[in-house]
Write an enzyme that holds these catalytic residues in place. Structure first.
Site, mmCIF file in Angstrom:
data_model
loop_
_atom_site.group_PDB
_atom_site.id
_atom_site.type_symbol
_atom_site.label_atom_id
_atom_site.label_comp_id
_atom_site.label_asym_id
_atom_site.label_seq_id
_atom_site.Cartn_x
_atom_site.Cartn_y
_atom_site.Cartn_z
ATOM 1 C CB ILE A 35 -4.822 -2.205 0.182
ATOM 2 C CG1 ILE A 35 -3.348 -2.264 -0.219
ATOM 3 C CG2 ILE A 35 -5.743 -2.452 -0.997
ATOM 4 C CD1 ILE A 35 -2.913 -3.614 -0.735
ATOM 5 C CB ALA B 45 -14.864 3.265 -2.637
ATOM 6 C CB SER C 21 1.219 5.827 1.189
ATOM 7 O OG SER C 21 0.900 6.019 -0.157
ATOM 8 C CB ILE C 22 -1.131 5.310 6.233
ATOM 9 C CG1 ILE C 22 -2.063 6.539 6.377
ATOM 10 C CG2 ILE C 22 -0.904 4.645 7.577
ATOM 11 C CD1 ILE C 22 -3.469 6.215 6.840
ATOM 12 C CE LYS D 134 -10.853 1.501 5.481
ATOM 13 N NZ LYS D 134 -9.634 0.829 4.993
ATOM 14 N N GLY E 229 0.787 -1.239 0.000
ATOM 15 C CA GLY E 229 0.000 0.000 0.000
ATOM 16 C C GLY E 229 0.813 1.280 0.000
ATOM 17 C CB VAL F 131 -4.694 -7.245 -2.840
ATOM 18 C CG1 VAL F 131 -3.335 -7.022 -2.201
ATOM 19 C CG2 VAL F 131 -5.502 -5.954 -2.893
ATOM 20 C CE1 TYR G 144 -13.553 6.500 4.729
ATOM 21 C CE2 TYR G 144 -14.682 4.845 6.033
ATOM 22 C CZ TYR G 144 -13.548 5.303 5.416
ATOM 23 O OH TYR G 144 -12.393 4.555 5.481
HETATM 24 P P1 NAP Z 1 -3.072 5.756 -0.245
HETATM 25 O O1 NAP Z 1 -1.718 6.317 -0.108
HETATM 26 O O2 NAP Z 1 -3.854 6.130 -1.463
HETATM 27 O O3 NAP Z 1 -2.978 4.168 -0.114
HETATM 28 C C1 NAP Z 1 -3.948 3.287 -0.644
HETATM 29 C C2 NAP Z 1 -3.172 2.177 -1.301
HETATM 30 O O4 NAP Z 1 -4.054 1.141 -1.753
HETATM 31 C C3 NAP Z 1 -2.393 2.663 -2.537
HETATM 32 O O5 NAP Z 1 -1.055 2.224 -2.444
HETATM 33 C C4 NAP Z 1 -3.111 1.929 -3.671
HETATM 34 O O6 NAP Z 1 -2.291 1.648 -4.776
HETATM 35 C C5 NAP Z 1 -3.487 0.648 -2.956
HETATM 36 N N1 NAP Z 1 -4.406 -0.185 -3.721
HETATM 37 C C6 NAP Z 1 -5.656 0.136 -4.164
HETATM 38 N N2 NAP Z 1 -6.163 -0.907 -4.856
HETATM 39 C C7 NAP Z 1 -5.215 -1.898 -4.832
HETATM 40 C C8 NAP Z 1 -5.135 -3.206 -5.375
HETATM 41 N N3 NAP Z 1 -6.152 -3.741 -6.077
HETATM 42 N N4 NAP Z 1 -4.011 -3.940 -5.155
HETATM 43 C C9 NAP Z 1 -2.984 -3.436 -4.462
HETATM 44 N N5 NAP Z 1 -2.983 -2.190 -3.932
HETATM 45 C C10 NAP Z 1 -4.095 -1.430 -4.124
HETATM 46 O O7 NAP Z 1 -4.005 6.196 0.982
HETATM 47 P P2 NAP Z 1 -3.912 5.909 2.556
HETATM 48 O O8 NAP Z 1 -4.778 6.923 3.168
HETATM 49 O O9 NAP Z 1 -2.515 5.769 2.987
HETATM 50 O O10 NAP Z 1 -4.688 4.526 2.693
HETATM 51 C C11 NAP Z 1 -4.116 3.374 3.293
HETATM 52 C C12 NAP Z 1 -5.151 2.688 4.174
HETATM 53 O O11 NAP Z 1 -5.404 3.505 5.309
HETATM 54 C C13 NAP Z 1 -6.493 2.441 3.509
HETATM 55 O O12 NAP Z 1 -7.011 1.202 3.922
HETATM 56 C C14 NAP Z 1 -7.339 3.574 4.076
HETATM 57 O O13 NAP Z 1 -8.715 3.294 4.038
HETATM 58 C C15 NAP Z 1 -6.803 3.590 5.475
HETATM 59 N N6 NAP Z 1 -7.125 4.779 6.258
HETATM 60 C C16 NAP Z 1 -6.863 6.016 5.766
HETATM 61 C C17 NAP Z 1 -7.197 7.133 6.519
HETATM 62 C C18 NAP Z 1 -6.933 8.514 5.986
HETATM 63 O O14 NAP Z 1 -7.550 9.461 6.483
HETATM 64 N N7 NAP Z 1 -6.061 8.698 5.027
HETATM 65 C C19 NAP Z 1 -7.778 6.987 7.786
HETATM 66 C C20 NAP Z 1 -8.019 5.713 8.277
HETATM 67 C C21 NAP Z 1 -7.689 4.614 7.500
HETATM 68 P P3 NAP Z 1 -2.416 2.603 -6.102
HETATM 69 O O15 NAP Z 1 -2.240 4.002 -5.657
HETATM 70 O O16 NAP Z 1 -1.322 2.095 -6.968
HETATM 71 O O17 NAP Z 1 -3.793 2.339 -6.646
#
Ligand code: NAP
Length: 256
Positions: free
Chosen positions: A93, A96, A20-21, A163, A14, A66, A156
């Site tokens: 990951i 939506a 990215s987190i 989630k 991810g 994935v 959301y």
């Molecule tokens: P992010 O940087 O956009 O990370 C999301 C990742 O998911 C990206 O690396 C994306 O890859 C990957 N991904 C999507 N579809 C995929 C697939 N089919 N196979 C493999 N990888 C895939 O955003 P983020 O905020 O860090 O999100 C990481 C997690 O934290 C997510 O589960 C998100 O819901 C969760 N989260 C985020 C927040 C927030 O406020 N940001 C809060 C709580 C939880 P590509 O870019 O290459 O598509």
């Protein structure tokens, strides 16, 4: 002093960019001495993630969408050849359709619902099934979730439902894999400005609301999420499984 993850191998899925987190988690894992493996989704982002992997000192950067079982099998084969024992797996990951994160929830299409579930929840099951056999000495699997799983957060929508499923998957996986010494947990992060978060309509209002109402009167920092991931991946987290741990400046305890 040795790092908390010295001698451990961790796979982080991810990392898309420096915001990215998963990037913060990968950096914290390296800081604590882990051998780091990253995965990316397809050729579109390969060069970019390889560059980030070099910056982070990753031992290997591997392809894995994935949602694709053949790619999951190829990932396992590649790991078996070079890194046959894994100690930690981070699933960071989600996806939506953008329109499903702005229109009324009841207008979510069947395809949009299934897509969010497939990428954001089922993928944890698929990844755990594929990689847990490599965790021969036990270890930790973790995923990232959000408060929208259990509370209604405007816009959301379908991601909140995904989630909720993800958090239930964590509990079922934890019960199944506990006998092998594998712990499975979710970290519920507060809102953080990332590429995924930008897809949610009016996301900045959510950030403002947390800064105003959370006990710590601020938003959480990705480094705080990453340190919780270190805790879970290390021996310090050895008694914790099946949990959702909030790293959100305390926002989730508040009523009004
Ligand atoms: P992010 O940087 O956009 O990370 C999301 C990742 O998911 C990206 O690396 C994306 O890859 C990957 N991904 C999507 N579809 C995929 C697939 N089919 N196979 C493999 N990888 C895939 O955003 P983020 O905020 O860090 O999100 C990481 C997690 O934290 C997510 O589960 C998100 O819901 C969760 N989260 C985020 C927040 C927030 O406020 N940001 C809060 C709580 C939880 P590509 O870019 O290459 O598509």
């Amino acid at each position: 002093m040795p790092g908390l993850l010295e001698g451990k191998t961790a796979l982080v899925a991810g990392v898309a960019n420096r915001w990215s987190i998963a990037y913060s988690i990968a950096a914290a894992f390296r800081r604590e001495g882990a051998t780091l493996l990253l995965t990316y989704q397809g050729d579109r982002v390969r060069a970019q993630v390889e560059e980030l992997g070099a910056e982070l000192g990753a031992a290997k950067v591997l392809n894995c969408d994935v949602t694709n079982d053949a790619e999951l099998a190829a990932l396992v084969a590649a790991l078996q050849a070079e890194f046959p024992k894994l100690d930690a797996v981070v699933h960071s990951i989600a996806f939506a359709n953008k329109e499903d994160l702005s229109r009324p929830f009841s207008e979510t299409s069947r395809d949009g619902y299934l897509l969010a579930q497939n990428v954001s929840a089922y993928s944890l099951v698929a990844l755990s099934r594929a990689l847990s056999p490599l965790m021969t000495g036990g270890g930790a699997i973790m995923t990232l979730t959000y408060l929208g799983a259990t509370r209604v957060v405007e816009n959301y929508n379908v991601m909140g439902v995904a989630k909720a499923a993800l958090e239930a998957c964590v509990r079922y996986l934890a019960a199944e894999l506990g006998g092998k010494g594998i712990r499975v947990n979710a970290i519920s992060a507060g809102p953080i400005k990332t590429a995924s978060a930008r897809g949610i309509k009016d996301f900045s209002k959510v950030l403002d609301g947390v800064a105003e109402h959370s006990p710590l009167k601020r938003n959480c920092d990705p480094a705080e999420v990453a340190d919780t991931a270190v805790f879970l991946a290390s021996g310090l987290g050895r008694g914790v499984t099946g949990n959702t741990i909030f790293v959100d400046a305390g926002f989730q305890i508040m009523g009004l």
